[in-house]
Design a protein around this motif. Structure first.
Motif, mmCIF file in Angstrom:
data_model
loop_
_atom_site.group_PDB
_atom_site.id
_atom_site.type_symbol
_atom_site.label_atom_id
_atom_site.label_comp_id
_atom_site.label_asym_id
_atom_site.label_seq_id
_atom_site.Cartn_x
_atom_site.Cartn_y
_atom_site.Cartn_z
ATOM 1 N N UNK A 25 48.491 -23.082 49.522
ATOM 2 C CA UNK A 25 49.730 -22.594 50.114
ATOM 3 C C UNK A 25 49.501 -22.177 51.561
ATOM 4 N N UNK A 26 50.521 -22.393 52.389
ATOM 5 C CA UNK A 26 50.514 -21.980 53.790
ATOM 6 C C UNK A 26 51.597 -20.919 53.956
ATOM 7 N N UNK A 27 51.264 -19.830 54.641
ATOM 8 C CA UNK A 27 52.204 -18.716 54.769
ATOM 9 C C UNK A 27 53.005 -18.830 56.059
ATOM 10 N N UNK A 34 60.608 -9.106 62.774
ATOM 11 C CA UNK A 34 60.622 -8.042 61.776
ATOM 12 C C UNK A 34 59.583 -7.002 62.184
ATOM 13 N N UNK A 35 59.592 -5.821 61.577
ATOM 14 C CA UNK A 35 58.554 -4.835 61.889
ATOM 15 C C UNK A 35 57.157 -5.380 61.607
ATOM 16 N N UNK A 36 56.210 -5.045 62.483
ATOM 17 C CA UNK A 36 54.837 -5.523 62.309
ATOM 18 C C UNK A 36 54.265 -5.119 60.953
ATOM 19 N N UNK A 41 51.657 -6.536 55.936
ATOM 20 C CA UNK A 41 51.559 -6.393 54.477
ATOM 21 C C UNK A 41 51.479 -7.764 53.817
ATOM 22 N N UNK A 42 52.320 -8.700 54.254
ATOM 23 C CA UNK A 42 52.307 -10.024 53.640
ATOM 24 C C UNK A 42 51.046 -10.801 54.005
ATOM 25 N N UNK A 283 58.614 -10.736 50.977
ATOM 26 C CA UNK A 283 57.952 -9.593 50.343
ATOM 27 C C UNK A 283 56.660 -10.060 49.680
ATOM 28 N N UNK A 284 55.791 -9.105 49.373
ATOM 29 C CA UNK A 284 54.569 -9.441 48.644
ATOM 30 C C UNK A 284 54.897 -9.898 47.224
ATOM 31 N N UNK A 285 55.959 -9.371 46.651
ATOM 32 C CA UNK A 285 56.361 -9.812 45.311
ATOM 33 C C UNK A 285 56.724 -11.286 45.315
ATOM 34 N N UNK A 286 57.403 -11.738 46.373
ATOM 35 C CA UNK A 286 57.753 -13.149 46.461
ATOM 36 C C UNK A 286 56.503 -14.017 46.645
#
Length: 310
Positions: A25-27, A34-36, A41-42, A283-286
C-alpha cells in the motif's frame, strides 16, 4: 535479508522476495491542508504497520503537501520512502517538461521534503510536443545526479508509456507507472485522466513495470451504499451501472468473509502482482480497515466474479 525499509522497498518494487511484515500500500492523503498532528499520526501509524511509501506531489496543496511530509521525514529519517511528482504548477496545470523546468521543480521538492533523493520521481503529466527520448534523458539525468532512485510517469497515454518504457530500458532503468487502478472502472469523460484500462495494463505487463494505482478505493465508492455526486458537487466518475453491480458483489463477498465491501475491493487490487494500491485515509482507523485487505486471499474465481459477475 534487507537491512532497512528502503532496501525492502527496492526488492518489492522489483517483485523480488517475500513481503514479510511490509506491504504494497502507498499512503496518500490531505497533507498540507490539515493540521500537522493529523498527518504525523497517520504517517507514523502507516509506517509502524509495515508501510514503505508515501505519495505526494510538487503541486498538491499549492506546494504545502511536500513540506508537511518533509516535516515528518526529517524527524523519522530512513523509515519511509517517498514518491513525488513534478510537472504541474501549484495550481495543478500542466507545465512544459523542459529540462530547466523539471530541474527547478525537483530541486524545490527535495528542499521541501528535506531529502537528498526521492525514492520514486514521476512526471505528473506528459508534454506531447517533446520527443519521448528527450523526456527519458531528463529522467535518467536526475538519477545520475543523485536526485532520484527510481523514475517514471503518471497519466501518459498507453503508446507514450510504451515508448518511454522502451527508452528507459535501453538506458538500464525500469519505469514506474502511476495510473488510476481499482475494481471500479471510471467513466473516462468524468475522470478526465488516462486510467489503467486493458490497453494500458498490457503495456505494464509487457514491460514488467511496477504500477502505483491511485484512487484504489475509487474515492470511497465501495464504502458508500449509494453514489452520484462527489464532495465537490461534480458527478462521481465511478457511479456507473457496472460499478454499482461490482459494489453489490463486494458486499455479498464481504458478508461471506466477515469483512467490508471496500476492504474486499482493495483485496482485488492486491491480487494483481506488481500493483501498489494508493489509499487516502483520513484517520488511523481507516488505515487499519484498508490493511485488513492483506488477510483476504481471494481466489482467481472470486477476482473474476467481482469484476465480471460470472
Amino acid at each position: 535479508m534487507p537491512h532497512s525499509p528502503l532496501e525492502l522497498l527496492g526488492q518489492l518494487l522489483d517483485q523480488r522476495g517475500a513481503e514479510s511484515s511490509a506491504h504494497r500500500f502507498v499512503l496518500g492523503g490531505p497533507f498540507g491542508s490539515e493540521p500537522l498532528a493529523d498527518s504525523f499520526a497517520r504517517l507514523g501509524h502507516f509506517t509502524d504497520a509495515g508501510g514503505l511509501l508515501v505519495e505526494t506531489s510538487h503541486s498538491y496543496a499549492r506546494g504545502r503537501a511536500e513540506a508537511a511530509v518533509g516535516e515528518w521525514l526529517r524527524k523519522n529519517p530512513g523509515r519511509l520512502g517517498v514518491v513525488t511528482k513534478v510537472g504541474h504548477d501549484q495550481s495543478g496545470h500542466d507545465m512544459p517538461l523542459s529540462r530547466e523546468n523539471v530541474l527547478d521543480h525537483v530541486r524545490g521538492s527535495l528542499e521541501s521534503l528535506g531529502v537528498e533523493a526521492v525514492d520514486i520521481l514521476l512526471y505528473h503529466c506528459d508534454d506531447p510536443a517533446r520527443p519521448v527520448a528527450e523526456l527519458a534523458d531528463t529522467l535518467v539525468s536526475l538519477v545520475e545526479a543523485g536526485y532520484a532512485r527510481r523514475i517514471g510517469v503518471s497519466n501518459w497515454s498507453a503508446g507514450r508509456l510504451a515508448a518511454l518504457a522502451g527508452q528507459l530500458a535501453e538506458r538500464g532503468h525500469t519505469a514506474v507507472a502511476s495510473y488510476q487502478f481499482s475494481l471500479a472502472k471510471p467513466d473516462p469523460v468524468r475522470l478526465n485522466h488516462p486510467y489503467a484500462d486493458e490497453v494500458l495494463l498490457s503495456v505494464v505487463r509487457r514491460h514488467g513495470l511496477p504500477l502505483l494505482g491511485w484512487s484504489a478505493q475509487a474515492r470511497g465508492f465501495f464504502a458508500r451504499p449509494t453514489g452520484g455526486v462527489r464532495h465537490d458537487g461534480r458527478p462521481d466518475p465511478f457511479d456507473t451501472e457496472q460499478n454499482r453491480a461490482r459494489r453489490e458483489r463486494c458486499g455479498v463477498l464481504a458478508e461471506q468473509l466477515d469483512s467490508r465491501p471496500e476492504t474486499v475491493a482493495l483485496a482485488w487490487t492486491l491480487h494483481h502482482q506488481g500493483v501498489w494500491p494508493s489509499i487516502g485515509p483520513r484517520t488511523t482507523e481507516q488505515i487499519d480497515r484498508s490493511l485488513r485487505a492483506r488477510r483476504l486471499s481471494l481466489t482467481d474465481e472470486q477476482v473474476h466474479w467481482l469484476q465480471y459477475g460470472t
